[in-house]
Design an enzyme around this catalytic site. Structure first.
Site, PDB file in Angstrom:
ATOM      1  N   ASP A 142       0.803  -1.236   0.000  1.00 28.50           N
ATOM      2  CA  ASP A 142       0.000   0.000   0.000  1.00 28.50           C
ATOM      3  C   ASP A 142       0.834   1.283   0.000  1.00 28.50           C
ATOM      4  O   ASP A 142       0.352   2.327   0.460  1.00 28.50           O
ATOM      5  CB  ASP A 142      -0.931   0.033   1.220  1.00 28.50           C
ATOM      6  CG  ASP A 142      -2.164  -0.851   1.060  1.00 28.50           C
ATOM      7  OD1 ASP A 142      -2.096  -1.819   0.297  1.00 28.50           O
ATOM      8  OD2 ASP A 142      -3.178  -0.576   1.719  1.00 28.50           O
ATOM      9  N   CYS A 175      -4.317  -5.669  -3.918  1.00 26.28           N
ATOM     10  CA  CYS A 175      -3.084  -6.411  -3.665  1.00 26.28           C
ATOM     11  C   CYS A 175      -3.059  -7.800  -4.304  1.00 26.28           C
ATOM     12  O   CYS A 175      -2.068  -8.182  -4.917  1.00 26.28           O
ATOM     13  CB  CYS A 175      -2.806  -6.498  -2.165  1.00 26.28           C
ATOM     14  SG  CYS A 175      -4.097  -7.273  -1.191  1.00 26.28           S
ATOM     15  N   HIS A 194      -0.369 -12.819  -2.230  1.00 23.35           N
ATOM     16  CA  HIS A 194      -1.455 -12.197  -1.469  1.00 23.35           C
ATOM     17  C   HIS A 194      -1.305 -12.436   0.031  1.00 23.35           C
ATOM     18  O   HIS A 194      -1.460 -11.523   0.842  1.00 23.35           O
ATOM     19  CB  HIS A 194      -2.806 -12.730  -1.951  1.00 23.35           C
ATOM     20  CG  HIS A 194      -3.963 -12.265  -1.116  1.00 23.35           C
ATOM     21  ND1 HIS A 194      -4.117 -10.962  -0.721  1.00 23.35           N
ATOM     22  CD2 HIS A 194      -5.007 -12.941  -0.580  1.00 23.35           C
ATOM     23  CE1 HIS A 194      -5.210 -10.839   0.012  1.00 23.35           C
ATOM     24  NE2 HIS A 194      -5.761 -12.020   0.120  1.00 23.35           N
ATOM     25  N   HIS A 210       0.319  -1.213  -5.211  1.00 27.71           N
ATOM     26  CA  HIS A 210      -0.598  -0.204  -5.743  1.00 27.71           C
ATOM     27  C   HIS A 210      -0.361   1.095  -4.998  1.00 27.71           C
ATOM     28  O   HIS A 210       0.390   1.146  -4.025  1.00 27.71           O
ATOM     29  CB  HIS A 210      -2.077  -0.613  -5.608  1.00 27.71           C
ATOM     30  CG  HIS A 210      -2.375  -1.293  -4.321  1.00 27.71           C
ATOM     31  ND1 HIS A 210      -2.317  -0.648  -3.109  1.00 27.71           N
ATOM     32  CD2 HIS A 210      -2.688  -2.581  -4.042  1.00 27.71           C
ATOM     33  CE1 HIS A 210      -2.604  -1.493  -2.154  1.00 27.71           C
ATOM     34  NE2 HIS A 210      -2.814  -2.679  -2.682  1.00 27.71           N
TER      35      HIS A 210
END
Length: 480
Positions: free
Chosen positions: A26, A65, A125, A310
Site C-alpha cells: 500500500d 493487492c 497475497h 498499488h
C-alpha cells in the site's frame, strides 16, 4: 544445503548477481525521492534512489493487492488470467486456469537457473504458494499487532453484513517499540541470512506489511510528523459528478472513511499523519536491510528491486483507499539498484510493474521467459530506449481498464463508458473530458492499447468488499 554459517566460504559464486526483492504494501508515491509530499521523512528511500534508478511513474496491473501481486509473480496480466480479485496463493497456478496452470513463478524461474531462493512476509497475497521458496520465513497472520481497544471503521453501504467484506481501517500509536512489529522480525530474518555464505547466488524476497491498514506504529514515528505541519491533498467535493455509473459502483467504498467524514470530524490530518508515520517506520526497516547488505559479502553483486502493489488515496476523490482506476490508486514506487546500473537516475515515463519479472531476468543475465507479457526496462535504464513510447495498463475487474501514457489517462468500463484526463491541465483528474472532440485522436490511440483478451473471472478469485464485483463475477461467468 545451499548455505552454511561461515561468512568466508570460498564457494560463494561471484558470477551471477544476487537479487533482493522488496515489496511494500500500500505504498504510494509520497516518499521523499518521488513526490516528497507533506515533508515526508524517508531518508533510506532517498539512499536507495541514490544507489540506482527510480521510476516515478510506475503503474500496477490491478489496484488491489491480490491480483497485482499475482500479475507480478506470474508475469501475466489480470485480463489474461482472470485473476481480478483475491486468490489463495496455492490456487493461482492450477489445472482449472489455462493461463496459469503451467506458469513459472518469478522465484521459481530463478531457482531453475541455479539460484537459492528465500522469502519472508507478504510477497503474494498472503505469503507464497507452498514450495515456491527453498527457504520460507512465512508470514505473521493479519496486520497487527492490535491494541486492546480499537476504532475500526465499519461501513457496509449497499453491502450485506456477513456476505460482503469489511476492512481493518483505523489509526494510532501502537505498540510501544519497533521490535514488536512483524516487519521488524522479518528484517531480522533477512539480516541473519545476509550474514550466511551460499554456494550459489540467491534470490531473497522481503514483503513488508506496512503501510497497510491499520495505520499503527510506535509513537516516535508519529512524533516525526506534527499535525500542524501536515498538508492535505487537493480535493474537490463534487469531483465525481461526471463519473460513469460503473465507476461509481467500483468506488462505492463504505468500508473506508470518506473524505467528507474525515473533514467533518477533524480526522483528515490525523489519518495522513498515521500514514506518514508508517512510511517513516518502513523507511527505518529498509535502512536496516541496506546496512546489512553493505556489511555483507554481497554488497557489490546484488540487484535490489523495491516496489509496491498499488498506490493509496488519502482523501483524493472522496475516500481513503486504493480500489480505483485513477492515478492515485494505480501509481506506486518502483526502484532498481545494483551492479552496472546508473546511479541517481530518475525516469518519469509511464511503466508497468509487469516489467519487474523480465527486467530482473535481463539484469541477472538469465534467458528471457517467453511467457512474460511485460517488457524489460533494461534498454530504458541504460540507454533511454523507448522512453517516449511507453504506456501502462491497469485492470480492475473484467473489462474495466485504465491506460496511462505521457500526460494522459483513459479509462474504459465494461459497458463502454469512458473517462479521459489531460494531466497537463488537470493533474488531479477532476474533469472527465471523454466527450471532448479536442481529444478524439488521443482517445482513439489509447483505445487501441486496451487488452484484446478479457478472461472470465477465475473460479478461485473473488472480491467481496463491493457488491459490484460479486455481481460482475456471477453475471459474466454465467453468461448473463
Amino acid at each position: 544445503m545451499s548455505s552454511c554459517n561461515s561468512k568466508n566460504d570460498e564457494n560463494v559464486n561471484p558470477q551471477k548477481p544476487n537479487v533482493l526483492f522488496i515489496a511494500v504494501d500500500d505504498l504510494n508515491n509520497w516518499i521523499s525521492p518521488i513526490d516528497n509530499y507533506s515533508n515526508t521523512k524517508t531518508p533510506n528511500f532517498d539512499r536507495l534512489a541514490k544507489m540506482g534508478v527510480t521510476f516515478t511513474n510506475a503503474h500496477v496491473q490491478a489496484p488491489l493487492c491480490g491480483p497485482s501481486r499475482a500479475s507480478i509473480m506470474t508475469g501475466l496480466r489480470p485480463s489474461t488470467t482472470g485473476i481480478y480479485g483475491m486468490t489463495p496463493d496455492n490456487q493461482i497456478r492450477r489445472e482449472g486456469n489455462s493461463a496459469t496452470k503451467d506458469i513459472k513463478f518469478l522465484p521459481e524461474y530463478f531457482e531453475d537457473n541455479g539460484y537459492h531462493t528465500m522469502g519472508i512476509g507478504k510477497l503474494f497475497h498472503i505469503h507464497a504458494p507452498d514450495s515456491v521458496f527453498n527457504e520460507s520465513g512465512g508470514r505473521v497472520k493479519g496486520f497487527g499487532p492490535y491494541p486492546e481497544k480499537r476504532f475500526v471503521w465499519d461501513g457496509f453501504g449497499n453491502g450485506i453484513k456477513g456476505t460482503h467484506g469489511r476492512t481493518s481501517t483505523d489509526w494510532g500509536a501502537f505498540p510501544e517499540n519497533d521490535t514488536l512489529m512483524p516487519d521488524h522480525q522479518s528484517v531480522d530474518w533477512v539480516v541473519e541470512r545476509l550474514k550466511r555464505a551460499y554456494d550459489k547466488p540467491f534470490f531473497m524476497g522481503l514483503g513488508f506489511l506496512r503501510v497497510h491498514v491499520p495505520l499503527y506504529v510506535p509513537q516516535k514515528w508519529f512524533d516525526m510528523h506534527p499535525l500542524e505541519g501536515i498538508e492535505t491533498p487537493p480535493y474537490l467535493a463534487d469531483d465525481l459528478k461526471d463519473i460513469p455509473l460503473v465507476g461509481m459502483q467500483i468506488n462505492d467504498l463504505p468500508m473506508m472513511p470518506s473524505t467528507e467524514w474525515a473533514k467533518k470530524n477533524g480526522e483528515w490530518k490525523k489519518i495522513i499523519q498515521a500514514y506518514l508515520a508508517c512510511m517513516s517506520y518502513v523507511d527505518y526497516e529498509l535502512g536496516r536491510v541496506l546496512d546489512a547488505l553493505e556489511s555483507s559479502h554481497y554488497n557489490e553483486n546484488t540487484i535490489i528491486v523495491l516496489w509496491s502493489d498499488h498506490g493509496y488515496r488519502l482523501g483524493e476523490k472522496g475516500t481513503f483507499a486504493k480500489h480505483a482506476l485513477w492515478e492515485t490508486a494505480t501509481k506506486a514506487p518502483l526502484m532498481f539498484a545494483g551492479p552496472n546500473l546508473p546511479k541517481e537516475k530518475t525516469i518519469n515515463t509511464p511503466v508497468e510493474m509487469l516489467s519487474i519479472y523480465p527486467t530482473l531476468l535481463e539484469l541477472s543475465g538469465l534467458p528471457a521467459y517467453n511467457r512474460n507479457e511485460g517488457n524489460s526496462l533494461v534498454p530504458m535504464i541504460h540507454r533511454d530506449e523507448g522512453i517516449n513510447e511507453t504506456y501502462a495498463i491497469t485492470t480492475f475487474g473484467m473489462k474495466n481498464h485504465a491506460v496511462k501514457t505521457n500526460g494522459y489517462r483513459y479509462i474504459q468500463y465494461e459497458d463502454g463508458t469512458e473517462e479521459f484526463y489531460d494531466h497537463d491541465v488537470d493533474p488531479n483528474e477532476w474533469f472527465n473530458r471523454a466527450d471532448s472532440y479536442k481529444y478524439t485522436s488521443e482517445i482513439n490511440n489509447m483505445k487501441a492499447l486496451l487488452p484484446q483478451k478479457n478472461a472470465k473471472w477465475d473460479e478461485k478469485s473473488k472480491y467481496t468488499f463491493q457488491p459490484y464485483f460479486v455481481e460482475q463475477k456471477a453475471r459474466t461467468n454465467d453468461g448473463r
